[in-house]
Design a protein around this motif. Structure first.
Motif, short mmCIF file in Angstrom:
data_model
loop_
_atom_site.label_atom_id
_atom_site.label_comp_id
_atom_site.label_asym_id
_atom_site.label_seq_id
_atom_site.Cartn_x
_atom_site.Cartn_y
_atom_site.Cartn_z
N MET A 24 24.35 83.92 75.13
CA MET A 24 23.80 85.20 75.59
C MET A 24 24.88 85.96 76.35
N ASP A 25 24.95 87.26 76.09
CA ASP A 25 25.91 88.14 76.76
C ASP A 25 25.18 89.01 77.78
N VAL A 26 25.63 88.96 79.03
CA VAL A 26 25.13 89.88 80.05
C VAL A 26 26.29 90.75 80.53
N LYS A 62 21.80 83.52 87.05
CA LYS A 62 20.82 82.44 87.17
C LYS A 62 19.63 82.69 86.24
N GLU A 63 19.16 83.94 86.21
CA GLU A 63 18.07 84.32 85.33
C GLU A 63 18.44 84.06 83.87
N ALA A 64 19.69 84.35 83.52
CA ALA A 64 20.15 84.17 82.14
C ALA A 64 20.28 82.69 81.79
N THR A 65 20.87 81.90 82.67
CA THR A 65 21.10 80.49 82.35
C THR A 65 19.80 79.70 82.30
N THR A 66 18.77 80.14 83.01
CA THR A 66 17.49 79.41 82.96
C THR A 66 16.78 79.57 81.62
N THR A 67 17.27 80.48 80.76
CA THR A 67 16.70 80.60 79.42
C THR A 67 17.15 79.45 78.52
N GLY A 68 18.16 78.73 78.94
CA GLY A 68 18.68 77.62 78.14
C GLY A 68 19.91 77.96 77.34
N PHE A 69 20.28 79.25 77.30
CA PHE A 69 21.48 79.64 76.56
C PHE A 69 22.71 79.57 77.46
N PRO A 70 23.85 79.12 76.93
CA PRO A 70 25.11 79.37 77.64
C PRO A 70 25.31 80.87 77.75
N VAL A 71 25.99 81.32 78.80
CA VAL A 71 26.08 82.75 79.09
C VAL A 71 27.54 83.17 79.20
N ILE A 72 27.86 84.35 78.68
CA ILE A 72 29.13 84.99 78.95
C ILE A 72 28.89 86.35 79.58
N ALA A 102 38.07 89.92 92.87
CA ALA A 102 38.22 88.49 93.17
C ALA A 102 36.88 87.83 93.46
N ASN A 103 36.02 88.51 94.21
CA ASN A 103 34.70 87.96 94.53
C ASN A 103 33.82 87.87 93.29
N GLN A 104 33.92 88.85 92.42
CA GLN A 104 33.14 88.78 91.17
C GLN A 104 33.59 87.61 90.31
N LEU A 105 34.89 87.41 90.20
CA LEU A 105 35.40 86.28 89.42
C LEU A 105 34.80 84.97 89.92
N ALA A 106 34.73 84.82 91.23
CA ALA A 106 34.16 83.59 91.80
C ALA A 106 32.67 83.46 91.46
N SER A 107 31.97 84.59 91.35
CA SER A 107 30.53 84.55 91.09
C SER A 107 30.21 84.18 89.64
N PHE A 108 31.21 84.21 88.77
CA PHE A 108 30.99 83.92 87.35
C PHE A 108 31.10 82.43 87.03
N SER A 109 31.15 81.59 88.02
CA SER A 109 31.45 80.17 87.80
C SER A 109 30.42 79.48 86.90
N VAL A 110 29.16 79.95 86.89
CA VAL A 110 28.14 79.29 86.07
C VAL A 110 28.18 79.76 84.62
N ALA A 111 28.94 80.81 84.34
CA ALA A 111 29.03 81.35 82.99
C ALA A 111 30.10 80.60 82.19
N ARG A 112 29.99 80.68 80.87
CA ARG A 112 30.99 80.08 79.99
C ARG A 112 32.32 80.83 80.10
N GLY A 113 32.25 82.09 80.52
CA GLY A 113 33.45 82.88 80.67
C GLY A 113 33.14 84.35 80.80
N TRP A 114 34.18 85.20 80.71
CA TRP A 114 34.01 86.61 80.97
C TRP A 114 35.06 87.43 80.22
N PHE A 115 34.75 88.75 80.05
CA PHE A 115 35.67 89.71 79.45
C PHE A 115 35.69 90.95 80.35
#
Length: 353
Positions: free
Chosen positions: A240-242, A273-283, A312-325
């Motif tokens: 899932m992409d957010v 958190k809302e996205a990951t609780t759906t069961g999908f990996p998230v980017i 920098a703070n946003q990068l740290a907040s993405f730790s639960v995601a598979r990654g980012w663009f």
């Protein structure tokens, strides 16, 4: 390549956008690619965009991305990626340029996520506020669905086995019709239409693309709406992409205050958190350093410093995601909050990792 995605969008390359390349639009009065073609005429338009395709992104861009620690690009492609000749418009193919991107990606140990970014009739844009006039008529356009499925399958046929391919994103940011309360329904594409399209698209492209390549769908701004989607065993490696922006919606706050900064970061964490609780990996398919600056006394240097802290703070907040663009790799004006060469180029490589 490691599993964590650290990437940038290549916005404005195949779908010219005035905020990325204002010189393409200079003195035309146009605000998008369709209006630009109307203003210039087909022949001049195609000549101008062909020159743009040739020069805007080069091998050196991929080399520089790799040097600062990036390992992926998200490449928006239009529905006319293979070219299109119509009564009122003509579009040249971008396939030769996608081929180049794939070659450069292999050379610099990067991967490419192909993102179907436009469809006939328009998909709207779930990044926009509800007050923004964003047309979403694809679901009622003649042959719009068929056209989108055809280009996705052709992309999968051509690139599915490529070492450079990270995967395919089925649509960019479709505005989804959502019910608010008993009587209010937002404008957009019906959710059942999107779900059926995604299922059909998955089957078409997976026939040409091995399971180690990802298939991505957009949360359309409502991650929880996808909780029971694609649950069958046949669906493999679906993400899932957010998109996480903080500069113009009802939640945007002044990041020059500690409270505003922490509120923005908490919002990121809540959505993820809302996205990951759906069961999908998230980017996080799109994000930037842009935010509200309500304090008029902030100097340009101070603004740059705040944006750097925010990034920098946003990068740290993405730790639960598979990654980012990050949005995006380059802009003509080197816009600090949006141009990765500025926003990420000064960060220590360990922060990006």
């Amino acid at each position: 390549m490691d599993d964590r995605i650290r990437g940038v969008n290549l916005s404005g390359w195949f779908i010219p956008e005035p905020w990325v390349t204002p010189s393409l639009y200079a003195a035309t009065g146009a605000s998008n690619a369709s209006e630009l073609q109307d203003a210039l005429g087909t022949a001049r338009y195609n000549e101008r965009v062909r020159q743009h395709y040739e020069t805007f992104i080069s091998e050196d861009d991929f080399r520089r991305m790799s040097l600062i620690g990036l390992n992926a690009v998200r490449l928006p492609v239009p529905w006319y990626a293979f070219g299109s000749q119509e009564d009122n418009a003509s579009y040249i193919s971008v396939i030769d340029y996608i081929d180049r991107a794939m070659e450069w990606a292999v050379k610099y140990d990067m991967r490419v996520l192909l993102d179907l970014s436009t469809v006939p009739g328009g998909q709207g844009d779930s990044n926009d506020s509800s007050a923004t006039d964003s047309v979403a008529e694809w679901h009622s356009s003649k042959n719009g669905r068929h056209t989108a499925l055809v280009v996705l399958e052709r992309l999968a046929e051509r690139y599915g086995a490529s070492d450079a391919l990270l995967g395919i994103e089925l649509l960019d940011t479709p505005r989804m019709r959502v019910r608010h309360g008993l009587l209010n329904v937002s404008d957009g594409i019906p959710s059942h239409y999107l779900r059926n399209f995604y299922r059909d698209a998955y089957e078409l492209i997976r026939a040409h693309m091995p399971e180690d390549k990802i298939v991505v769908f957009s949360a359309s701004g409502y991650p929880s709406e996808w909780r029971h989607f694609m649950r069958g065993d046949k669906y493999k490696n679906v993400l899932m992409d957010v998109h996480l922006y903080h500069y113009r919606d009802e939640f945007a706050q002044d990041i020059t205050s500690p409270r505003g900064l922490s509120s923005a970061i908490l919002r990121n964490k809540h959505v993820l958190k809302e996205a990951t609780t759906t069961g999908f990996p998230v980017i996080v398919g799109e994000w930037s350093g842009a935010a509200v600056f309500a304090n008029s006394s902030v100097t340009p240097e101070g603004r740059t410093a705040y944006e750097r802290v925010f990034v920098a703070n946003q990068l740290a907040s993405f730790s639960v995601a598979r990654g980012w663009f990050f949005q995006t790799w380059k802009t003509e004006k080197r816009i600090p909050a949006w141009d990765a060469r500025v926003a990420l180029g000064t960060l220590e490589k360990a922060m990006i990792d």
